[in-house]
Design a protein around this motif. Structure first.
Motif, short mmCIF file in Angstrom:
data_model
loop_
_atom_site.label_atom_id
_atom_site.label_comp_id
_atom_site.label_asym_id
_atom_site.label_seq_id
_atom_site.Cartn_x
_atom_site.Cartn_y
_atom_site.Cartn_z
N ASP A 181 0.83 -1.21 0.00
CA ASP A 181 0.00 0.00 0.00
C ASP A 181 0.86 1.26 0.00
OD1 ASP A 181 -2.29 -1.50 -0.01
OD2 ASP A 181 -2.68 -1.29 2.15
N ARG A 230 3.98 1.55 -1.05
CA ARG A 230 4.67 1.67 -2.34
C ARG A 230 3.73 2.16 -3.44
NH1 ARG A 230 9.58 -0.11 -2.96
NH2 ARG A 230 10.60 -1.26 -1.30
N SER A 231 2.52 1.63 -3.49
CA SER A 231 1.59 2.05 -4.55
C SER A 231 1.16 3.50 -4.35
CB SER A 231 0.38 1.14 -4.60
OG SER A 231 -0.36 1.22 -3.42
N ALA A 232 0.95 3.93 -3.10
CA ALA A 232 0.58 5.33 -2.84
C ALA A 232 1.72 6.27 -3.21
CB ALA A 232 0.19 5.52 -1.39
N CYS A 233 2.93 5.91 -2.85
CA CYS A 233 4.08 6.76 -3.20
C CYS A 233 4.31 6.79 -4.71
CB CYS A 233 5.34 6.27 -2.49
SG CYS A 233 5.38 6.70 -0.74
N GLN A 234 4.07 5.69 -5.38
CA GLN A 234 4.24 5.65 -6.84
C GLN A 234 3.23 6.58 -7.51
OE1 GLN A 234 6.70 4.01 -8.41
NE2 GLN A 234 6.02 4.94 -10.31
N ARG A 235 2.00 6.64 -7.00
CA ARG A 235 0.98 7.53 -7.57
C ARG A 235 1.27 8.99 -7.29
NH1 ARG A 235 -2.56 3.93 -5.24
NH2 ARG A 235 -3.01 5.44 -3.60
N VAL A 236 1.66 9.29 -6.03
CA VAL A 236 1.78 10.69 -5.61
C VAL A 236 3.12 11.29 -6.01
CG1 VAL A 236 1.81 12.20 -3.59
CG2 VAL A 236 0.21 10.31 -3.69
N PRO A 295 6.09 9.92 -8.15
CA PRO A 295 6.84 8.92 -8.92
C PRO A 295 8.33 9.27 -9.10
CG PRO A 295 5.32 10.12 -10.34
CD PRO A 295 5.05 10.56 -8.94
N PHE A 349 10.25 8.24 -5.61
CA PHE A 349 9.54 7.08 -5.08
C PHE A 349 10.20 6.50 -3.84
CE2 PHE A 349 9.38 2.39 -5.24
CZ PHE A 349 8.06 2.22 -4.88
N CYS A 395 10.06 8.75 -0.78
CA CYS A 395 8.70 8.76 -0.21
C CYS A 395 8.45 7.51 0.62
CB CYS A 395 7.67 8.88 -1.35
SG CYS A 395 5.96 8.73 -0.80
#
Length: 89
Positions: free
Chosen positions: A60, A62-68, A70, A73, A76
């Motif tokens: 979760d 990693r996916s949030a940091c990738q979206r916000v 990139p 990454f 974050c």
């Protein structure tokens, strides 16, 4: 002629005593092994649940940091992990 043998009452009581004690010992061993197996299985399930929780939390993050963010990454991810109490990587 019949194949019968007269047995005294004393012989019956003496022969039943070891059978009872061995069945009691067997019962105690079975209960002990059952409790140990249940404890081991429960401990493993708790460990596995904690592992899954940590894995899903990292996914979760990693996916949030990738979206916000990139472009930064890894920074974050590290920042969020430190803020949440320092999860192991």
């Amino acid at each position: 002629m019949r194949n019968l043998q007269a047995v005294d009452r004393e012989h019956i009581v003496e022969s039943e005593a070891p059978a009872r004690s061995s069945s009691l010992i067997r019962l105690i061993v079975q209960w002990t092994l059952g409790i140990l197996v249940a404890f081991a299985l429960g401990t493993w399930l708790v460990w596995w649940g904690a592992h899954l929780h940590r894995t899903f939390a990292m996914d979760d993050i990693r996916s949030a940091c990738q979206r916000v963010m990139p472009e930064t990454f890894e920074r974050c991810v590290d920042t969020v992990i430190i803020q949440r109490g320092g999860a192991r990587r």
